[in-house]
Design an enzyme around this catalytic site. Structure first.
Site, PDB file in Angstrom:
ATOM      1  N   THR A 153       0.851  -1.187   0.000  1.00 16.51           N
ATOM      2  CA  THR A 153       0.000   0.000   0.000  1.00 16.51           C
ATOM      3  C   THR A 153       0.888   1.239   0.000  1.00 16.51           C
ATOM      4  OG1 THR A 153      -0.110   0.135   2.417  1.00 16.51           O
ATOM      5  CG2 THR A 153      -1.740  -1.260   1.313  1.00 16.51           C
ATOM      6  N   GLU A 190      -5.207  -4.234  -2.069  1.00 15.04           N
ATOM      7  CA  GLU A 190      -5.561  -5.509  -1.471  1.00 15.04           C
ATOM      8  C   GLU A 190      -6.345  -6.422  -2.407  1.00 15.04           C
ATOM      9  OE1 GLU A 190      -5.066  -2.533   1.906  1.00 15.04           O
ATOM     10  OE2 GLU A 190      -5.838  -2.550  -0.150  1.00 15.04           O
ATOM     11  N   LYS A 198     -17.807  15.280   9.456  1.00 15.88           N
ATOM     12  CA  LYS A 198     -18.965  15.218  10.345  1.00 15.88           C
ATOM     13  C   LYS A 198     -19.154  16.598  10.964  1.00 15.88           C
ATOM     14  CE  LYS A 198     -21.355  12.027  13.363  1.00 15.88           C
ATOM     15  NZ  LYS A 198     -21.279  10.752  14.129  1.00 15.88           N
ATOM     16  N   TRP A 228     -23.171  13.932   8.321  1.00 12.36           N
ATOM     17  CA  TRP A 228     -22.070  13.642   7.413  1.00 12.36           C
ATOM     18  C   TRP A 228     -22.153  14.493   6.152  1.00 12.36           C
ATOM     19  CZ3 TRP A 228     -18.309  11.210   9.575  1.00 12.36           C
ATOM     20  CH2 TRP A 228     -18.541  10.198  10.525  1.00 12.36           C
TER      21      TRP A 228
END
Length: 530
Positions: free
Chosen positions: A172, A319, A428, A433
């Site tokens: 990653t 992944e 938030k 949100w």
């Protein structure tokens, strides 16, 4: 039959059925190098043979610091068929991360482009490669790539590895901590290649010419080199020349039919096309695939309306390489254009054998295109854990074996994923949100805006408020007030950014995404105003 699904099986098929189909490399001097799949197979086997002569044990790691070219493709095949593991490293990473990755992976060999030797010099005292191989002119103590190939055996045939053994390892980018390693088996490569090639997903055929702009060190170039070899598809590798003009020259000269990369690339390509209409012939293109982050609907519409090219969303991650593609389901072929456009703006349906679900605070969410939750996936090319990192693995995988992706999504009745945000990027504000991609896409719909990124900044009253950072087109002007007025009809009033900062260029990560960590660092002391 218990037939082994291996990279060698892919290579044998390419050699037998598509010996003369070309792998084309754009060289730094802007010329083109060509070889057929039969030549690729021979060189890959010579490389595998030569690596075993070096005394590498089965499973040894062969790292690369390379751009996308035919030698890198040879390593993609040559090391795994010899029972070794190819480990592409992103040369754009910070030297500290490169040194950490190479050490953590226990890389035994480094194969590096001559043009990237300066990257190697920055890490050489912190790593312990047994051998350094240079594609180009090697310095003292290193081996030339062609010199290494000359030691290989043309008649060498490798013993077939078990399909479940590791063929590749990739890491990653480390945006949320230290980079983490993902091991990929021969079986995963074979099934991913077969599934992604099916009609309704990539749909490659041997008549296609494919150019992966996404580098081979980034999510394994979405696996396209293996898919192309399996099908006998012509492959165009752009080398280090990733500027819009070079890419458009490749498309025109090689008659590229499908290409793929991150949205920032396609933004600059679109600007280049628009700046000089008629200069480049892109009539061969049937699809431009975009992944890594959400492409704004305005850009998708521009490619279709002005150039007749479908810009298609894909979704994936280190992944699992590639996991979803936004091709229209059969039930929407005759749907009104505006509904088709809304559907194409989503990240798409999961590929065959990839299963999905989304989990919210109260459990799994319904597939109603409204309820939001974190996307979880499983499938035969989804990693089961991080390499030698049990703590990170425990955080990322559920108790029943699903990968937590970190993407906050809705899923509609057709199984289409719509990414509303990354978990770490959601804002938030006052307990509600705010989706940063929605704001970014609205801003990038303005004709003066080239790039837009939205981050959260601290706010004494609301906890967090959105701050937008915008880069304008080189020949355009717009004020913050004008941009706010433009997006006001498209989003809820309380979503509107408290500030819009106009800067020359938005910083990018090593894989071409907007670097929101750098933006947060830059604006972390900012206070929202409302």
């Amino acid at each position: 039959m218990d037939y082994q699904l291996t990279i060698d099986a892919i290579l044998r098929r390419a050699e037998r059925f598509s010996p003369g189909r070309e792998i084309v490399t754009r060289l730094p001097d802007r010329s083109y190098h060509r070889l057929g799949y039969a030549d690729l197979a021979q060189r890959a086997r010579r490389l595998g043979s030569a690596l075993t002569v070096l005394g590498l044990p089965p499973g040894a790691r062969v790292a690369t610091l390379c751009w996308s070219h035919h030698q890198h493709a040879e390593i993609y095949f040559g090391a795994p068929i010899a029972g070794l593991v190819t480990h592409p490293i992103n040369p754009r990473l910070h030297p500290d991360d490169i040194a950490f990755i190479a050490t953590h992976a226990c890389d035994a060999v480094l194969i590096v482009d001559e043009s990237l030797l300066d990257v190697y010099e920055q890490i050489r005292d912190r790593v312990s490669f047994e051998h350094v191989v240079v594609i180009g002119n090697p310095p003292t103590g290193a081996i030339g790539y062609e010199e290494l190939l000359a030691t290989g055996d043309n008649d060498w045939r490798p013993p077939e590895p078990d399909e479940r053994t590791t063929a590749l390892v990739t890491y990653t980018s480390g945006t949320t901590g230290r980079p983490k390693g993902v091991e990929v088996s021969h079986r995963a490569v074979a099934l991913h290649s077969l599934s992604s090639a099916l009609p309704g997903w990539l749909g490659f055929t041997d008549a296609d010419t494919v150019m992966p702009v996404v580098p081979m060190f980034h999510a394994l170039a979405w696996g396209w080199p293996y898919t192309c070899a399996l099908l006998g598809t012509k492959l165009v590798l752009p080398g280090p020349l990733l500027d819009p003009v070079s890419l458009l020259e490749n498309i025109e000269q090689e008659r590229v039919t499908v290409t793929g990369g991150v949205p920032t690339i396609w933004t600059s390509v679109l600007q280049t096309l628009d700046a000089d209409p008629g200069r480049f012939d892109v009539s061969s293109l049937r699809a431009v695939l975009s992944g890594g982050s959400t492409a704004p609907p305005s850009m998708i519409a521009s490619y279709q309306e002005r150039y007749g090219v479908a810009l298609v969303h894909t979704w994936g991650m280190t992944e699992l390489t590639m996991g979803a593609i936004s091709a229209l389901p059969w039930g929407m072929i005759d749907a009104p254009p505006d509904r088709q456009s809304r559907q194409r703006a989503k990240q798409g349906r999961p590929m065959p054998f990839i299963e999905i679900r989304a989990r919210g605070d109260a459990g799994l969410v319904p597939w109603d295109d409204q309820a939001m939750g974190e996307l979880e996936v499983r499938g035969p090319w989804v990693a089961a854990e991080y390499a030698d990192n049990p703590e990170a693995s425990t955080e990322r995988w559920t108790d029943d074996g699903w990968l937590r992706t970190g993407d906050i999504v809705t899923i509609d009745e057709h199984g289409y994923i719509d990414i509303r945000d990354r978990a770490k990027d959601l804002i938030k504000s006052g307990g509600e949100w705010i989706s940063t991609p929605a704001l970014e896409n609205a801003l990038m719909g303005h004709p003066a805006v080239a790039e837009a990124a939205v981050i959260a900044v601290p706010d004494a009253r609301w906890s967090e408020r959105p701050l937008a950072v915008v880069a304008l087109r080189h020949d355009a002007n717009a004020t913050s007030a004008e941009l706010l007025e433009f997006i006001a009809p498209a989003v809820a009033k309380w979503w509107l950014p408290d500030r819009i900062e106009i800067i020359e260029a938005i910083p990018k990560t090593a894989v071409g995404k907007f670097d929101k960590i750098a933006l947060r660092r830059r604006y972390s002391a900012s206070e929202g105003h409302r």
